[in-house]
Structure formats: structure tokens, C-alpha cells
Motif scaffolding. Structure first.
Motif, PDB file in Angstrom:
ATOM      1  N   PRO A 389      41.347  58.605  22.224  1.00 18.81           N
ATOM      2  CA  PRO A 389      40.528  59.943  22.860  1.00 18.81           C
ATOM      3  C   PRO A 389      41.053  60.032  24.069  1.00 18.81           C
ATOM      4  O   PRO A 389      41.744  58.945  24.656  1.00 18.81           O
ATOM      5  CB  PRO A 389      39.809  58.916  23.255  1.00 18.81           C
ATOM      6  CG  PRO A 389      39.600  57.593  22.707  1.00 18.81           C
ATOM      7  CD  PRO A 389      40.863  57.382  21.726  1.00 18.81           C
ATOM      8  N   PRO A 390      40.623  61.064  24.994  1.00 17.65           N
ATOM      9  CA  PRO A 390      41.075  61.056  26.523  1.00 17.65           C
ATOM     10  C   PRO A 390      40.248  60.178  27.176  1.00 17.65           C
ATOM     11  O   PRO A 390      39.669  59.237  26.548  1.00 17.65           O
ATOM     12  CB  PRO A 390      40.601  62.137  26.269  1.00 17.65           C
ATOM     13  CG  PRO A 390      39.990  62.536  25.288  1.00 17.65           C
ATOM     14  CD  PRO A 390      40.045  61.566  24.355  1.00 17.65           C
ATOM     15  N   GLY A 392      39.195  58.050  30.947  1.00 20.29           N
ATOM     16  CA  GLY A 392      37.518  57.692  31.149  1.00 20.29           C
ATOM     17  C   GLY A 392      38.681  58.383  32.623  1.00 20.29           C
ATOM     18  O   GLY A 392      39.835  57.943  33.375  1.00 20.29           O
ATOM     19  N   ASN A 393      37.480  58.578  33.793  1.00 20.15           N
ATOM     20  CA  ASN A 393      38.373  59.095  34.670  1.00 20.15           C
ATOM     21  C   ASN A 393      39.195  59.865  35.089  1.00 20.15           C
ATOM     22  O   ASN A 393      39.770  59.743  35.789  1.00 20.15           O
ATOM     23  CB  ASN A 393      38.238  57.912  35.819  1.00 20.15           C
ATOM     24  CG  ASN A 393      36.266  56.754  36.030  1.00 20.15           C
ATOM     25  OD1 ASN A 393      36.102  58.131  36.394  1.00 20.15           O
ATOM     26  ND2 ASN A 393      36.467  55.792  36.489  1.00 20.15           N
ATOM     27  N   VAL A 394      39.514  60.663  34.477  1.00 21.28           N
ATOM     28  CA  VAL A 394      40.516  62.016  33.997  1.00 21.28           C
ATOM     29  C   VAL A 394      40.174  62.779  35.074  1.00 21.28           C
ATOM     30  O   VAL A 394      38.947  63.828  34.939  1.00 21.28           O
ATOM     31  CB  VAL A 394      41.408  62.169  33.228  1.00 21.28           C
ATOM     32  CG1 VAL A 394      42.088  63.517  33.284  1.00 21.28           C
ATOM     33  CG2 VAL A 394      41.561  60.855  32.188  1.00 21.28           C
ATOM     34  N   PHE A 396      40.550  66.770  35.855  1.00 27.32           N
ATOM     35  CA  PHE A 396      41.096  67.826  35.479  1.00 27.32           C
ATOM     36  C   PHE A 396      41.218  69.168  36.322  1.00 27.32           C
ATOM     37  O   PHE A 396      41.368  70.434  35.913  1.00 27.32           O
ATOM     38  CB  PHE A 396      40.335  68.378  34.589  1.00 27.32           C
ATOM     39  CG  PHE A 396      39.678  67.549  33.189  1.00 27.32           C
ATOM     40  CD1 PHE A 396      39.819  67.482  31.649  1.00 27.32           C
ATOM     41  CD2 PHE A 396      38.805  66.115  33.170  1.00 27.32           C
ATOM     42  CE1 PHE A 396      40.564  67.409  30.984  1.00 27.32           C
ATOM     43  CE2 PHE A 396      38.670  65.287  31.975  1.00 27.32           C
ATOM     44  CZ  PHE A 396      39.706  65.365  30.766  1.00 27.32           C
ATOM     45  N   ASN A 397      40.891  68.092  37.697  1.00 27.46           N
ATOM     46  CA  ASN A 397      41.972  69.827  38.355  1.00 27.46           C
ATOM     47  C   ASN A 397      43.046  70.580  38.627  1.00 27.46           C
ATOM     48  O   ASN A 397      43.180  71.251  38.891  1.00 27.46           O
ATOM     49  CB  ASN A 397      41.419  69.173  39.575  1.00 27.46           C
ATOM     50  CG  ASN A 397      40.485  67.972  39.176  1.00 27.46           C
ATOM     51  OD1 ASN A 397      40.661  67.202  39.031  1.00 27.46           O
ATOM     52  ND2 ASN A 397      39.957  67.694  41.407  1.00 27.46           N
ATOM     53  N   ALA A 556      32.519  59.616  15.257  1.00 30.22           N
ATOM     54  CA  ALA A 556      32.197  61.064  15.641  1.00 30.22           C
ATOM     55  C   ALA A 556      33.032  62.378  15.174  1.00 30.22           C
ATOM     56  O   ALA A 556      33.542  62.367  14.256  1.00 30.22           O
ATOM     57  CB  ALA A 556      32.988  61.107  17.143  1.00 30.22           C
TER      58      ALA A 556
END
Lengths: 557, 443
Positions: A389-390, A392-394, A396-397, A556
Motif C-alpha cells: 500500500p502507499p 504514510g506521510n507522503v 503529493f505536492n 479492502a
């Protein structure tokens, strides 16, 4: 990221292992576990016992998915109170129809002395016959007595024999003996100190695997006579069942589960953006792929890998509009439901089930397509590789704050996203194959441009480069993970759980023989069905410590 | 008919005048001297609990008030809830600790938020609604009721160690039949005749009970745990029959709602809005009639909520919409947040309009609003907003903004458990464990 790549490497290396004969493998079996019937299995059993027109009056909760399969969650799932309410309501709706004045004479083999009073003899006759089919084994005397007594008190309380009988039947349909496939064991004469499923549990496992339904009378009789205890007797039953037209239902059930087609229930598309998409088109799309698979794998006994390259399929007018193929009026349908065989031309990009709406539309959000989601589905569903999964705290800017974000195509946008090394790791394993399907929009409709710009469908899968969806199909066809994934999925499906560490040798042997035998799915099903390993179990531990691998979360959607 | 995006017009949205009044009788003769609503039995009406799950949080900088305490001023995104400020507590600064576990996308946040920690091995903690239901829901027909507003069966409610969540009901019409169908016994009906069929069902269940138990005799421990869940579920059916066969105590505020027709279900805002109101009415009636004491409302995990004609759903927008440099935020995401908060307000309005004695349903209810992130744009789990609404039968004060920087989010759940009279001093797993409550709001 790296984890994903490592898994891919692992899946490939498994295939390089030498071939074993499935039966010669040393197997350490897993503990026996009961399996909850799926909604479809429940319905199939009821239709077999009481006729195809029976109404269910309710829905079944979707199962727990383990390793991508609802079937593999069957050994872990229980019955929550809300689900019990549904079972209870459905059981009463079924029972009311069975004892209804209009049908009772066909359903019940005897008549009570007095319809306003209990009649234990008639109740016993009905309940023992029906009970054997519902419980997939003869009722134990105590169990039969309990249900006859239930019919008795029910008849007394309602002053109606049939109401009482219906209540007893409803109780049977809500009992664990019906809702859960048992795993009764007997000692295994071929393995010292070992255990295996008893003949009735064996028969159940066999029929739900091959037919997605309960054992028929012949199979029950074979279990009763002890035929299923000998390899020869077992093979005789397996061959009979493989030759039956009901095998098709079994193959459909497996692919429905394996391809995640339960998700069609929640599939919606934006009506403004995708006006051709409709509930009918979605139903047809699901059926198109299943028809294609059954034709190729069951009727033509073809190579499993060819489902990713075949240009032969079946279409309805609804689908024709979406695929933009000229299905003119007056076509030779030959079938009342409007299905017609169709073959895409040799230079067409639409080849294989990955280009079907059942893949492109199912793995897209409601308002657009997504190469990432499709690529992830391809990795997870078809190749059995987990995409992490992707994190956290990435931020995307990188794509969000670009000064002139004139990204017209998905490739433009994703290329920008992959400029971030944190994102690139995962997107590298999903996007290059997902982008090859960009000729199909979010609802699976064929297109050649996006926002006015020509779509570039070139891509790559594990080092194999291609220029379009047809090339992707060929790369998937040739990828060693494709076939090994199918085998491990089918083994999990058949077992009702993931194979244990001690059963891996069996799965590896199945993978080898699948390749040797030309990737024929019915042959693989047969090999599973006649293997010792498929029926061997460890005696369950009675200790209060709960076993360790129960999945804890719904996957999910 | 794609609606062009206009923040101002959309902000006004369709909520103006949307308050739905639920007609429930108010009987003044039914009050005690100090004005507390009583059931006809002479006992205070029971406490009730609810959860509201709304994914994707608020926008940092647009919700956190500058002041703490009772005189805080709401920032833009909480304005739709201002009407309920005196009945709300807003909590800020707390976080979800995922310890060394990988962040599972958007899931870790809501699992910690609802259950106080992530499952480990085969041990999964129950969600807070289940903990509280275990304490307050005895003797009601439904231990808890789960609904989903966006057409799915997703839920955050789970019993201890169950591999599945308690599925949500997406259809108001189906929930209506489940609660107010033929098996509903109106507590205020003058005549009561026990139903012969219910009596027969009860007898039948007791006759087959032993046979069902026999099935478990030879099972191993793992299967036995699954059978325990099965038998607990059977007990709920037996309990429902038991209730159906007894004359219920009168409940003045209870009335059976009129028929609910099938509605279209789905995840677009224009379908979610009316279904929210229908569910609001149904749940209010169910609580007033004491059919359940715990309700869980789910707006949608991974919030696939979208506008008709919009290529991107709310969730995708949080990741892909550029931050508007002038505004300093993602305008379309903010539209969805404002929409969701207004939708929540419309639900609260229905509860508040549900009169019971001198007050309303919010007096004896505590509704816990939780989300999955602090900042959805970057999947963060710091500084998550949490809200409670209602006074839990006088056990919870309201009207405060409470800040607890760096503390685990479980402080709110522990406070609520104590407000519901559960004798616990600690809640949560690993770093999410807390022994601290918010004493400021404990009455």
C-alpha cells in the motif's frame, strides 16, 4: 516497493523448482477446520433439494476474503448476529415455501393423519430424507429425534402440522450442521498416525469444489458404501463428476471468486461521463468473461494462458456498443438471450480477458480509468503478487504544485508522480502494465485519445516490453507467474484456506504437472480432486490457545 | 448536466431548510419534578451510544480553533456544525500510533480510532461501540445497528476476535423492515397478544439447542471460537423472540414510523443526502422505542463519495487536486468536507428534533465522530479531529474544545466508557494505551 519486487522474484523462482509427482510428496497436513457455505453454495444446495424456483427473500453477506478469495476465508469466517438474522429470515422464507399448500404434496413424501396435529412418523420421513441432503450425511439418531421433536412442539404450538414441520426445517437451515461444512476425520490407513476426512466430508469437499453444490445422491451413496475410501472408487466418482455438465458451474464459481467478480455488486459508473454504462452492461460484462473462459477451458479443453490472448469471445448488443464493434441487427444470435460468438480481427488490440470490461471497468474508479489500479489488479489477481500500500506521510505536492500541470494523459500524470522516488518503487510495478490498457476508458469503452492527445500504450512487464494491450496479453501469457498463480489460487479455493507450509510441496507438484499437461484447468481440478493431500488433515488441537493465522480484517475493496 | 464547480454556490448547497422534524409525541405529564424524562417504569431513560465514521478528516488550518475551553470560535470547516456547538466536544492534537506496523493505506487510522489499536496475531480488540454495547444493550432487540450512507456494507463495528466486521445495512427500507416489521411490538399499544408463531419458534429453538451444541463437540480451539460467535448470534435471535413474547413497558416517546419505500442507494452526494435523513429518522425512532441502544453510522471507508459528473471521488481528490496557491487549500476537497459536515449536521438535527420529555435524544446519547487521518492529503495520523455530541444521560458535559497534543486518541474512548459506567481505567493497545480521561467533561 522493494518488498514487492522481492516477492515477484520469489514467485518466479518457485517455478524453477524441479517437477514432482503430486502423490509422492511428503505432506504435513493442516488442522481440520469447518467451512462456512458461501451464499452461492447455500443457494445451490437449496435449489438442488427443493427445486430451482425457490425464492430466498434476502441476501447473503459477502464472505471474508483471504489471499484474494472468499472461498479461502471460509475456514475462518463465523456468523455475526446480523448475519444470523439474515440466515434465520432466509431459512423461514424457504421453509414456508416448502410446506406451502401449493407445493407441499411435491415436497413432502407423506401426509399427516391430522393436519392440525403433530405426526411424528411423517415428520421423521421428511426430515430424514431432506436432512441427509442438507447436512451432506445421514442424520445421527439424536439429531433426527431432535428435529422430529421440534416439528412436534411446533405443530402443537401452531396447531398445524405443516407449520411445525416448516419450523423444524427452518431450524435445520440455521443449524451449524447445514451452514458449516463439517470436517469429520477418520484414521488414514496410508499414513501412520495420520488422519483424513471421513467419506462424507470427502464427498462434500469434492462436490463443492467441482460443482459448487452439495453431494448428489450418487455421491452420498458412494460415501455410504465406502467407495470413496479407495483410490479407484474416488477416481470413479471424480470422473463421473468431471464429465457432468455441472462442472461448468464449478469452473464459473472458481473464476467468479478468483477474478473478484463479487465486486460487480458495488460497481457504479458516473452516468454523465459514461452514458453507455448500465447495470445490464455490467451484468453482460461479467457474463462475457465467464462465457469466454468456460468455452476455452472447459468446452475446448484449452491452455489456461490463452485466456489472456484469445480474440474469441461472446457479445451482446449492449457490449457491442461499448466495445464499438459493429454487431448489426440480424446477426446470427442463435440464442434467446442475445449472446453471439464474436472474434476480434487479427490486428485488433482487443485480445484476452484483460481487455474485457470485466477487467478494465471493474478495476477503475467511478469517474475515470486508472492504470495504477489496473496494474495492481493484474499483479494481485492474475500474478499473485502483493503490491504494497502507499506509505504514510507522503507529500503529493510533486504533482500537485507543478507550475504548469498540463498533463493531458494518465501517462503524463503518472510520469510526474514517479519523479518522487518514494512513489516510484510501487508505481514501477503497477503502471507500465496498466498503461497498456489506456485504450479502454473507465467504463471499458474503446478510445484512442485522451483529452485530444494520442494515447501511448507502450509498456513493460517483468522485462518484457510491448506496445499495446495485445502485447500485454502475450506477456502475461508467457509470464511464469501466471500459471503458478492459478495453481495456488485453485488449491486455496479447493482447500477453503491458504495451503499450509507443510502442503507447499503438493502445490509445487501441482504447478509442475499443470505445465507438463499443457495448462489444462479441468486436468488440474482432477489432479487436486484425486490427491491424497487434498483430504489429509491434522487432528485439531483442543487447547484454548487460538491458532495463529486467522485473518483479522476484511480485505479492502 | 455536469455541474460546474462553484465553491460558493455549492457551499450553500441543498441543506438550507433541510431540517427534518420527526413527529414524536411530547407528554408533559410524563416528567419528574426535576424535569428528567422517565420511562413509564419510573427509571430514567437508558443511555445510548453511537458512532459516526467520516473518512478523510478536515483540512489542516481550517478547523483547529485558536482557543481551547468553552468559548472557542469555530473555524470555517466546522461552521456547519455551529448549531450544535453547545452539545459538542471537539478534541484536537491527539494521534493514532501504528507503532512499528506498516501503515495500511487508509485503514490503520480508522481501526485504531474505533478499536484503540491494531489487531495483533489472532487477537483483535473489539470496537468501542461493541465494548459499550456489552454494558448497556442487554435486553434490547438489537445489540447494535450498523448503517452505511453510501450504499456499501462497510462498517467499523467489530466484536472481539471476530474476523469480520458487523456488516452495515445500506438500505433504509430494509432497515425499516428489520426493526419495524411484523416482529416489532409497539410499547404503547393497549392490547398485547403473544404471537403463536413466535412462541412456536422459541420452543423449536430450545428443542434443537442440544443438537447444535453436539456439532461443536469434536472441534478444535479455532473452530470452537467461531462456534462461540455462532451461538452468541443464536442467543440474539432467542432474545428477540423473548422480547416479542413479553408485553413491552410503555415508552411515551416511542412511535412507529410510517412506511419506508425503497430508495436508490449509491455514493454520489445527491443519493447520500436523502438516505442520511431517512436513516436519521429510522435510528431516532429505533432509539426512542428502545429497540437498540447502540447505532453505528458509516459514511464510507476510502471515501468513494463523489459528485455526479465528477471524474474524481473525494478520496482521489485529496491526493490529486493541486493546492490552490491563493486559497492555500484544495478547493474541491474542501467542498466535500463542508458537504459532509452539513450532512452530519442534518443527521444531528433529526436526533435533536426527537423530543423526549422536556429534552431530546441528544440528552441521553453520546455520539462519537471519528475519522482516519489528520491530513488525508499525505495519509498522516497526527492531530486527528475527534468530536462527541450529546450528554450521555447527564454524564458528559459539552461545549468544549479540548487539546491534548501527542496523546493517543484512546483518551476520548476511555472517557466515554467511563461515562457509560464501565469500570475501566485503561484502554488501547501498545502506544495507543491510555489511562487518562478528560476529567473536564466528566459530570
Amino acid at each position: 516497493m522493494h518488498r514487492g519486487l522481492a516477492l515477484i522474484a520469489f514467485a518466479t523462482s518457485v517455478l524453477a523448482a524441479p517437477a514432482f509427482a503430486a502423490s509422492a510428496q511428503k505432506i504435513t497436513p493442516e488442522e481440520a477446520a469447518v467451512r462456512r457455505l458461501t451464499g452461492e453454495q447455500y443457494r445451490n444446495v437449496i435449489r438442488d433439494v427443493f427445486g430451482p424456483t425457490i425464492e430466498f427473500g434476502g441476501h447473503f453477506e459477502p464472505g471474508l476474503k483471504v489471499g484474494g478469495l472468499a472461498a479461502a476465508g471460509a475456514s475462518s469466517i463465523g456468523v455475526t448476529p446480523a448475519v444470523m438474522e439474515q440466515y434465520d429470515a432466509i431459512a423461514r422464507v424457504i421453509a414456508e415455501q416448502v410446506v406451502n399448500e401449493a407445493y407441499r404434496d411435491q415436497m413432502i413424501p407423506c401426509k399427516p393423519g391430522d393436519v392440525k396435529a403433530a405426526d411424528d412418523a411423517c415428520a421423521r420421513q421428511f426430515l430424514s430424507g431432506v436432512g441427509r441432503l442438507l447436512y451432506r450425511r445421514p442424520l445421527k439418531p439424536a439429531s433426527l429425534n431432535a428435529h422430529v421433536a421440534a416439528a412436534h412442539v411446533g405443530a402443537e404450538a401452531t396447531r398445524d402440522f405443516y407449520k411445525g414441520l416448516g419450523l423444524s426445517l427452518a431450524a435445520m437451515l440455521s443449524s451449524p450442521q447445514f451452514l458449516f461444512r463439517d470436517a469429520e476425520l477418520e484414521t488414514d490407513p496410508d499414513a501412520k498416525g495420520g488422519w483424513r476426512l471421513d467419506p462424507y466430508a470427502k464427498g462434500s469437499q469434492l462436490s463443492f469444489f467441482l460443482w459448487d453444490a452439495g453431494p448428489d445422491l450418487q455421491l452420498l451413496a458412494a460415501a455410504e458404501k465406502g467407495d470413496l475410501s479407495s483410490q479407484k472408487g474416488l477416481e470413479r466418482q471424480v470422473d463421473r463428476m468431471m464429465a457432468s455438465p455441472r462442472l461448468e458451474a464449478g469452473v464459473r464459481a472458481f473464476f467468479t471468486d478468483n477474478l473478484g467478480f463479487d465486486e460487480f455488486a458495488d460497481l457504479t459508473k458516473d452516468a454523465v461521463l459514461f452514458p453507455k454504462f448500465s447495470a445490464q452492461a455490467a451484468r453482460d460484462a461479467r457474463e462475457q468473461t465467464l462465457k469466454t473462459i468456460v468455452q476455452l477451458l472447459v468446452k475446448e479443453k484449452g491452455d489456461y494462458r490463452d485466456i489472456f490472448t484469445t480474440r474469441k469471445t461472446f457479445l451482446t448488443p449492449e457490449l457491442g456498443a461499448i466495445y464499438r464493434v459493429p454487431l448489426v441487427d440480424g446477426r446470427p444470435t442463435g440464442t434467446p438471450d442475445g449472446w453471439a460468438p464474436y472474434e476480434f480481427a487479427g490486428n485488433d488490440k482487443r485480445a484476452g480477458i484483460l481487455t474485457h470490461m470485466s477487467f478494465t471497468a471493474l478495476h477503475s474508479p467511478a469517474g475515470r480509468g486508472s492504470p495504477t489500479i489496473r496494474g495492481k489488479a493484474l499483479r494481485e489477481v492474475i500474478l499473485c503478487q502483493k503490491v504494497p500500500p502507499p506509505p504514510g506521510n507522503v507529500p503529493f505536492n510533486i504533482i500537485q504544485d507543478t507550475g504548469n500541470p498540463l498533463f493531458k494523459t494518465a501517462r503524463d500524470r503518472l510520469t510526474a508522480h514517479r519523479a518522487n522516488p518514494v512513489c516510484a518503487g510501487c508505481h514501477k510495478i503497477t503502471d507500465p502494465m496498466g498503461l497498456a490498457l489506456e485504450n479502454f476508458d473507465g467504463a471499458g469503452e474503446y478510445r484512442t485519445t485522451e483529452n485530444g492527445k494520442q494515447i501511448d500504450t507502450s509498456g513493460e512487464l517483468d522485462g518484457i516490453a510491448f506496445k499495446d494491450a495485445e502485447g500485454l496479453g502475450r506477456a502475461v501469457h508467457d509470464n511464469p507467474a501466471t500459471a503458478s498463480c492459478l495453481v495456488s489460487r485453485l488449491a486455496s479455493y479447493a482447500l477453503g484456506r491458504l495451503p499450509g507450509a507443510g502442503e507447499q510441496a503438493w502445490v509445487t507438484a501441482l504447478q509442475a504437472s499443470f505445465a507438463e499437461n499443457g495448462y489444462r484447468v479441468p486436468d488440474l481440478m482432477r489432479e487436486i480432486a484425486v490427491s491424497d493431500a487434498y483430504y489429509r488433515r491434522a487432528l485439531p488441537r483442543p487447547s484454548p490457545a487460538v491458532a495463529g493465522n486467522a485473518p483479522l480484517q476484511q480485505e479492502a475493496k | 448536466m455536469s455541474r460546474p464547480f462553484d465553491r460558493r454556490t455549492l457551499l450553500r448547497g441543498s441543506f438550507a431548510g433541510a431540517a427534518v422534524t420527526v413527529a414524536l409525541p411530547v407528554l408533559d405529564g410524563f416528567l419528574t419534578a426535576n424535569g428528567t424524562a422517565l420511562a413509564a417504569t419510573g427509571k430514567p431513560l437508558p443511555q445510548v451510544f453511537g458512532t459516526w465514521f467520516q473518512a478523510l478528516s478536515f483540512t489542516p488550518g481550517r478547523w483547529l480553533p485558536d482557543q481551547v475551553g468553552s468559548n472557542y470560535e469555530s473555524k470555517a470547516e466546522l461552521k456547519p456544525l455551529d448549531r450544535f456547538k453547545s452539545r459538542m466536544n471537539l478534541f484536537s492534537g491527539m494521534k493514532y500510533f501504528h507503532d512499528s506496523r506498516p501503515m495500511e493505506d487508509h485503514r490503520s487510522g480508522w481501526v485504531i480510532g474505533s478499536s484503540g489499536g491494531l489487531p495483533a496475531g489472532s487477537v483483535a480488540p473489539p470496537s468501542i461501540d461493541d465494548v459499550i454495547a456489552g454494558h448497556i444493550a442487554k435486553g434490547t432487540r438489537f445489540r447494535s445497528v450498523e448503517v452505511s450512507l453510501s450504499g456499501t456494507r462497510q462498517s467499523i463495528s467489530r466484536r472481539a476476535n471476530s474476523p469480520t466486521y458487523n456488516p452495515s445495512e445500506p438500505s433504509p427500507a430494509a432497515l425499516y423492515s428489520r426493526i419495524f416489521g411484523p416482529e416489532f411490538k409497539d410499547p404503547n399499544a393497549s392490547a398485547f397478544t403473544p404471537d403463536a408463531m413466535a412462541m412456536a419458534r422459541k420452543s423449536v429453538l430450545s428443542v434443537v439447542a442440544e443438537d447444535r451444541k453436539a456439532f461443536t463437540a469434536r472441534l478444535g480451539a479455532a473452530d470452537r471460537a467461531r462456534m462461540d460467535e455462532y451461538f452468541t448470534s443464536v442467543r440474539q435471535i432467542e432474545n428477540q423472540l423473548e422480547i416479542e413474547l413479553q408485553k413491552p413497558a410503555p415508552l411515551e416517546a416511542c412511535s412507529k414510523p410510517g412506511r419506508f419505500d425503497e430508495t436508490q442507494l449509491g455514493n454520489t452526494t445527491e443519493l447520500v443526502e436523502p438516505n442520511t435523513k431517512l436513516f436519521g429518522q429510522l435510528l431516532a425512532h429505533a432509539l426512542s422505542c428502545d429497540q437498540t441502544r447502540v447505532v453505528n453510522v458509516h459514511l464510507g471507508i476510502h471515501s468513494a463519495i463523489r459528485k455526479t459528473g465528477g471524474a474524481l471521488a473525494w478520496h482521489s481528490l485529496t491526493h490529486e487536486e493541486p493546492t490552490d496557491e491563493k486559497l492555500g487549500y484544495q478547493p474541491q476537497v474542501v467542498w466535500f468536507i463542508n458537504w459532509a459536515n452539513a450532512n452530519f449536521a442534518s443527521f444531528l438535527q433529526i436526533l435533536e428534533n426527537t423530543k423526549e420529555g422536556p429534552g431530546n435524544l441528544l440528552d441521553r446519547m453520546a455520539l462519537l465522530w471519528i475519522t482516519d487521518h489528520g491530513d488525508a492529503r499525505i495519509h498522516s495520523v497526527d492531530n486527528v479531529p475527534i468530536i462527541t455530541v450529546g450528554n450521555a444521560g447527564g454524564r458528559l458535559k459539552s461545549g468544549y474544545h479540548l487539546s491534548a497534543p501527542g496523546d493517543p486518541s484512546t483518551r476520548v474512548g476511555l472517557t466515554l466508557q467511563q461515562a457509560f459506567g464501565i469500570p475501566v481505567n485503561s484502554w488501547g493497545l501498545l502506544s495507543n494505551t491510555t489511562t487518562k480521561t478528560f476529567t473536564e467533561i466528566m459530570a
